[in-house]
Write a protein that holds these residues in place. Structure first.
Motif, PDB file in Angstrom:
ATOM      1  N   ASP A 165       1.970   3.525  -3.436  1.00 23.93           N
ATOM      2  CA  ASP A 165       1.594   4.503  -3.150  1.00 23.93           C
ATOM      3  C   ASP A 165       1.622   5.650  -3.467  1.00 23.93           C
ATOM      4  O   ASP A 165       0.814   7.114  -3.711  1.00 23.93           O
ATOM      5  N   ALA A 166       2.521   5.844  -2.498  1.00 26.35           N
ATOM      6  CA  ALA A 166       2.780   7.257  -1.521  1.00 26.35           C
ATOM      7  C   ALA A 166       3.907   8.124  -1.904  1.00 26.35           C
ATOM      8  O   ALA A 166       4.723   9.148  -1.322  1.00 26.35           O
ATOM      9  N   GLU A 167       4.295   7.929  -2.897  1.00 28.66           N
ATOM     10  CA  GLU A 167       6.222   8.191  -2.906  1.00 28.66           C
ATOM     11  C   GLU A 167       5.783   9.700  -3.660  1.00 28.66           C
ATOM     12  O   GLU A 167       6.924  10.772  -3.407  1.00 28.66           O
ATOM     13  N   GLY A 168       4.302  10.201  -4.323  1.00 26.74           N
ATOM     14  CA  GLY A 168       4.878  11.586  -4.987  1.00 26.74           C
ATOM     15  C   GLY A 168       4.655  12.616  -3.957  1.00 26.74           C
ATOM     16  O   GLY A 168       4.253  12.394  -2.451  1.00 26.74           O
ATOM     17  N   GLU A 169       5.113  13.756  -4.353  1.00 28.06           N
ATOM     18  CA  GLU A 169       4.875  14.738  -3.278  1.00 28.06           C
ATOM     19  C   GLU A 169       2.792  14.840  -3.019  1.00 28.06           C
ATOM     20  O   GLU A 169       2.449  15.131  -4.424  1.00 28.06           O
ATOM     21  N   GLY A 170       3.235  15.656  -1.998  1.00 29.56           N
ATOM     22  CA  GLY A 170       0.980  15.989  -2.375  1.00 29.56           C
ATOM     23  C   GLY A 170       0.506  14.628  -2.013  1.00 29.56           C
ATOM     24  O   GLY A 170      -0.657  15.578  -1.762  1.00 29.56           O
ATOM     25  N   ALA A 171       0.613  13.561  -2.373  1.00 34.42           N
ATOM     26  CA  ALA A 171       0.325  12.672  -1.962  1.00 34.42           C
ATOM     27  C   ALA A 171      -0.490  13.233  -0.168  1.00 34.42           C
ATOM     28  O   ALA A 171       0.380  12.791   0.176  1.00 34.42           O
ATOM     29  N   GLU A 172      -1.861  12.125  -0.592  1.00 34.11           N
ATOM     30  CA  GLU A 172      -1.711  12.102   0.720  1.00 34.11           C
ATOM     31  C   GLU A 172      -1.520  10.697   1.799  1.00 34.11           C
ATOM     32  O   GLU A 172      -1.161   9.933   1.212  1.00 34.11           O
ATOM     33  N   PRO A 173      -1.798  11.081   2.842  1.00 34.79           N
ATOM     34  CA  PRO A 173      -0.932  10.277   3.746  1.00 34.79           C
ATOM     35  C   PRO A 173      -1.085   8.980   4.376  1.00 34.79           C
ATOM     36  O   PRO A 173      -2.787   8.925   4.012  1.00 34.79           O
ATOM     37  N   ILE A 174      -0.932   8.059   3.753  1.00 36.02           N
ATOM     38  CA  ILE A 174      -1.211   6.787   4.725  1.00 36.02           C
ATOM     39  C   ILE A 174      -0.866   6.315   5.587  1.00 36.02           C
ATOM     40  O   ILE A 174       0.077   5.966   5.792  1.00 36.02           O
ATOM     41  N   VAL A 175      -2.104   4.970   6.321  1.00 36.31           N
ATOM     42  CA  VAL A 175      -1.578   4.407   7.440  1.00 36.31           C
ATOM     43  C   VAL A 175      -1.967   3.340   7.938  1.00 36.31           C
ATOM     44  O   VAL A 175      -3.067   3.476   6.933  1.00 36.31           O
ATOM     45  N   VAL A 176      -1.436   2.127   7.195  1.00 35.99           N
ATOM     46  CA  VAL A 176      -2.013   1.042   7.544  1.00 35.99           C
ATOM     47  C   VAL A 176      -2.167   0.423   8.995  1.00 35.99           C
ATOM     48  O   VAL A 176      -0.913   0.555  10.009  1.00 35.99           O
ATOM     49  N   VAL A 177      -2.937  -0.255   9.421  1.00 35.89           N
ATOM     50  CA  VAL A 177      -3.063  -0.696  10.696  1.00 35.89           C
ATOM     51  C   VAL A 177      -3.571  -1.975  10.952  1.00 35.89           C
ATOM     52  O   VAL A 177      -3.830  -2.760  10.225  1.00 35.89           O
ATOM     53  N   GLY A 178      -2.204  -3.014  11.739  1.00 34.54           N
ATOM     54  CA  GLY A 178      -2.538  -4.831  11.708  1.00 34.54           C
ATOM     55  C   GLY A 178      -3.252  -4.538  13.031  1.00 34.54           C
ATOM     56  O   GLY A 178      -2.597  -3.986  13.719  1.00 34.54           O
ATOM     57  N   SER A 179      -4.125  -5.878  13.446  1.00 34.88           N
ATOM     58  CA  SER A 179      -4.457  -5.825  14.829  1.00 34.88           C
ATOM     59  C   SER A 179      -4.130  -7.689  14.350  1.00 34.88           C
ATOM     60  O   SER A 179      -5.139  -8.247  13.449  1.00 34.88           O
ATOM     61  N   ASP A 180      -4.588  -8.021  15.809  1.00 32.08           N
ATOM     62  CA  ASP A 180      -4.725  -9.544  16.060  1.00 32.08           C
ATOM     63  C   ASP A 180      -4.791  -9.538  17.270  1.00 32.08           C
ATOM     64  O   ASP A 180      -4.390  -8.778  18.370  1.00 32.08           O
ATOM     65  N   ALA A 218       0.692  -1.168   0.030  1.00 32.73           N
ATOM     66  CA  ALA A 218       0.068   0.024   0.110  1.00 32.73           C
ATOM     67  C   ALA A 218       0.602   1.595  -0.074  1.00 32.73           C
ATOM     68  O   ALA A 218       0.942   1.948  -0.744  1.00 32.73           O
ATOM     69  N   LEU A 219       1.866   1.308   0.711  1.00 35.72           N
ATOM     70  CA  LEU A 219       2.885   2.574   0.774  1.00 35.72           C
ATOM     71  C   LEU A 219       3.870   3.073  -0.900  1.00 35.72           C
ATOM     72  O   LEU A 219       4.177   3.584  -0.723  1.00 35.72           O
TER      73      LEU A 219
END
Lengths: 219, 219
Positions: free
Chosen positions: B78-93, B75-76
């Motif tokens: 996609d986050a290379e470009g300047e001004g792209a929206e921040p991405i937060v990935v959450v895993g849980s168990d 998923a991260l």
């Protein structure tokens, strides 16, 4: 024992919920009773004098009993015939108790702000009164009435967070100005007791008490 | 502070939930993030050796981190470009811990019966591991990983109740063989800690920890 041990009775029971709270109906549905339950909104006027009750728990029980009794006086009329399915009427009332002071629904944004500020970083109690009437015992006497209490610990809130929360409008129709099953759940560090009670209906205690009523032949 | 103080960031954040649990998605939705969150199911194989973890909490965290890291690695990108929206990935168990023994999903009816019998009338712990990766820090290092623990007290169950509960099929896909947000909720006398944690995701702790990550400039 819980209601899971009373499947025979519950499969033929007409369960009447004397409450228009969508959260209570949701909890009864979670219990697997969605196809047994119907809502009859009570015409009981909630205007008891809070100051006449020494204990907030008694106030919650009196409200629950008032709601259930009014609906029972109408719903149990249908239960005269032999072989009719048993009817169980349930009333409930939930209040927030901060050091003995009952917090109800906020009047406006400012009132919600002051309630949430008073809950910030502290423990409070949530009491749900529940009252059960049955077609077997009739409309004059509750089969059982009780109160379940849960302690809730709030995280410390900044004025900014409280204002952001009020902008969601979620607090406006909630006792104590927060909803635990919504964005307000983020404020709750700890629950000590029944969680569903904070949502508005004590699932475990209701299940156990109604199972007792059935086992004792009162339903 | 909670995420309610981070509305600016959250309104532009792409929140990726590395879990196919409908209950986790429901909890994130309750937090007001329904329109920010999307699910990317992790391809992480949950085959860690339980016996290699001294503390069940570390096992839950390792699983959460494994799930989040695998999704972050995709998923991260996609986050290379300047001004792209921040991405937060959450895993849980989430795991159930009875006196140090981890209870997972039941293999069959008999296994569910034995697990529920072992929980009857006793306290157990529910641990949720959570791991958060961000586009700011990249896919190599979690911004934060933590575990939240809740204590649950079960009512004493008869064999009849356990069998009736297994007939509902609800236990079959649940760690510890019960679902608190269903008929199994009737068995829970008391929760001590975060209720949502027992449902599968620690709402308050997640809100507070992600708010910290944002405040510390790690997202």
């Amino acid at each position: 024992g819980t209601l899971l041990a009373q499947g025979d009775f519950m499969s033929k029971c007409d369960l009447v919920l004397a409450s228009q709270s969508p959260r209570r109906l949701e909890i009864v549905g979670m219990m697997g009773l969605a196809d047994r339950v119907r809502v009859v909104v009570s015409e009981f006027e909630e205007n008891l004098d809070k100051s006449s009750f020494k204990d907030p728990r008694d106030y919650a029980i009196a409200n629950a009993e008032g709601k259930a009794r009014e609906v029972a006086s109408r719903a149990l009329l249908d239960a005269e015939g032999e072989g009719a399915e048993p009817i169980v009427v349930v009333g409930s009332d939930t209040i927030v108790d901060l050091d003995g002071v009952i917090l109800e629904k906020p009047r406006d944004d400012e009132h919600a702000f002051s309630m949430l500020s008073s809950l910030s970083g502290r423990r409070h109690l949530v009491h749900s009164g529940v009252s059960i009437f049955t077609s077997k015992l009739g409309k004059d006497k509750a089969a059982v009435s009780f109160c379940e209490t849960t302690q809730v610990l709030f995280t410390a809130l900044s004025a900014e967070e409280i204002r952001a929360y009020i902008r969601t409008r979620e607090p406006m129709d909630k006792s104590g100005s927060y909803g635990i099953q919504g964005e307000g759940g983020q404020f709750v560090r700890k629950v000590d007791g029944c969680y569903f009670n904070v949502m508005g209906f004590p699932m475990h205690a209701f299940s156990r008490r109604l199972a007792e009523v059935i086992r004792d032949g009162k339903a």
